[in-house]
Design a protein around this motif. Structure first.
Motif, short mmCIF file in Angstrom:
data_model
loop_
_atom_site.label_atom_id
_atom_site.label_comp_id
_atom_site.label_asym_id
_atom_site.label_seq_id
_atom_site.Cartn_x
_atom_site.Cartn_y
_atom_site.Cartn_z
N LEU A 46 -52.89 15.21 -21.81
CA LEU A 46 -51.24 15.63 -21.64
C LEU A 46 -51.21 16.92 -20.78
CD1 LEU A 46 -50.49 15.69 -25.44
CD2 LEU A 46 -49.91 14.07 -23.70
N LYS A 47 -52.26 17.75 -20.84
CA LYS A 47 -52.07 18.87 -20.11
C LYS A 47 -52.12 18.59 -18.38
CE LYS A 47 -54.00 22.06 -23.40
NZ LYS A 47 -55.18 22.70 -23.86
N THR A 48 -53.03 17.49 -18.09
CA THR A 48 -53.29 17.30 -17.10
C THR A 48 -51.97 16.24 -16.36
OG1 THR A 48 -55.70 16.70 -17.11
CG2 THR A 48 -54.55 15.53 -15.43
N LEU A 49 -51.59 15.68 -17.18
CA LEU A 49 -50.09 14.80 -16.70
C LEU A 49 -48.93 15.77 -16.60
CD1 LEU A 49 -50.41 11.77 -19.02
CD2 LEU A 49 -50.40 11.74 -16.58
N ALA A 50 -48.83 16.86 -17.18
CA ALA A 50 -48.08 17.81 -17.22
C ALA A 50 -48.09 18.59 -15.81
CB ALA A 50 -48.04 18.91 -18.45
N TRP A 96 -48.91 6.64 -15.33
CA TRP A 96 -48.53 7.19 -16.69
C TRP A 96 -47.72 8.61 -16.34
CZ3 TRP A 96 -50.30 5.16 -21.24
CH2 TRP A 96 -51.16 3.97 -21.00
N ARG A 97 -46.99 9.18 -17.25
CA ARG A 97 -46.21 10.30 -17.39
C ARG A 97 -46.14 10.69 -18.80
NH1 ARG A 97 -41.18 9.82 -19.65
NH2 ARG A 97 -40.39 7.79 -19.63
N LEU A 98 -45.73 12.12 -18.87
CA LEU A 98 -45.26 12.60 -20.22
C LEU A 98 -43.98 12.17 -20.64
CD1 LEU A 98 -46.65 16.50 -20.15
CD2 LEU A 98 -47.44 14.51 -21.59
N THR A 99 -43.79 11.89 -21.92
CA THR A 99 -42.39 11.79 -22.40
C THR A 99 -41.87 13.00 -22.87
OG1 THR A 99 -43.13 11.52 -24.76
CG2 THR A 99 -43.34 9.53 -23.28
N ASP A 100 -40.71 13.09 -23.30
CA ASP A 100 -40.25 14.24 -23.77
C ASP A 100 -40.90 14.67 -24.89
OD1 ASP A 100 -38.01 16.14 -23.98
OD2 ASP A 100 -37.13 15.43 -25.58
#
Length: 130
Positions: A46-50, A96-100
Motif C-alpha cells: 500500500l505504501k509503495t503504491l502511494a 494497480w493503484r490505491l483506491t480512496d
C-alpha cells in the motif's frame, strides 16, 4: 464464465491458477506450499503504491520498490487480498493503484485490518478499472 472470478481472469492465467489451486510452487524448496497472508507485506505494498502518485504500477514495478526480494507471485497474491478489501484496484492491463479506501487506511496510520468484519461490497465489478 460462471464460477470464475472475473478479476482473476483479468490478471492473467497465473493468478487464475493460484485462485483455483491456492498453492504456489516454490522452486527453491521443490515442493508445494500454501500461500499465507503477510500483513506487513500488504502494508508495504500500500505504501509503495502511494509513492507512485497518479501513475499505476505493475507487479514488476512494485517488486522493484519493495525492500528485500519478494517473488512476483507473492506480491500478486497480496495485491489480490488488498483488492478483496477494496484497498487497491486493478485495470484491464494488470496495473494497480490505491483506491480512496486505500488512501484512508494509510492516512489513519492504524490497523489496516480493523474493519475486516465489515461485509464486502455487493458490486462484483467494484475495484476493477475498465
Amino acid at each position: 464464465m460462471p464460477g470464475i472470478d472475473p478479476t482473476a481472469l483479468a490478471a492473467g492465467p497465473a493468478v487464475y491458477d493460484l485462485v483455483r489451486h491456492k498453492t504456489l510452487s516454490l522452486p527453491q524448496q521443490g515442493k508445494e506450499a500454501t500461500m499465507k497472508r503477510d500483513k506487513a507485506l500488504m502494508g508495504d505494498i500500500l505504501k509503495t503504491l502511494a509513492t507512485f502518485g497518479t501513475t499505476y504500477g505493475d507487479v514488476e514495478k512494485i517488486q522493484g520498490e519493495l525492500a528485500g526480494k519478494q517473488a512476483p507471485e507473492l506480491i500478486l497474491h497480496h495485491l489480490r487480498l488488498l483488492n478483496d478489501r477494496r484497498l487497491v484496484a486493478v485495470d484491464m492491463h494488470n496495473f494497480w493503484r490505491l483506491t480512496d479506501q486505500g488512501y484512508d487506511a494509510l492516512e489513519t496510520g492504524g490497523d489496516l485490518f480493523q474493519w475486516q468484519d465489515e461485509p464486502p461490497p455487493t458490486n462484483a465489478n467494484a475495484g476493477i478499472d475498465n
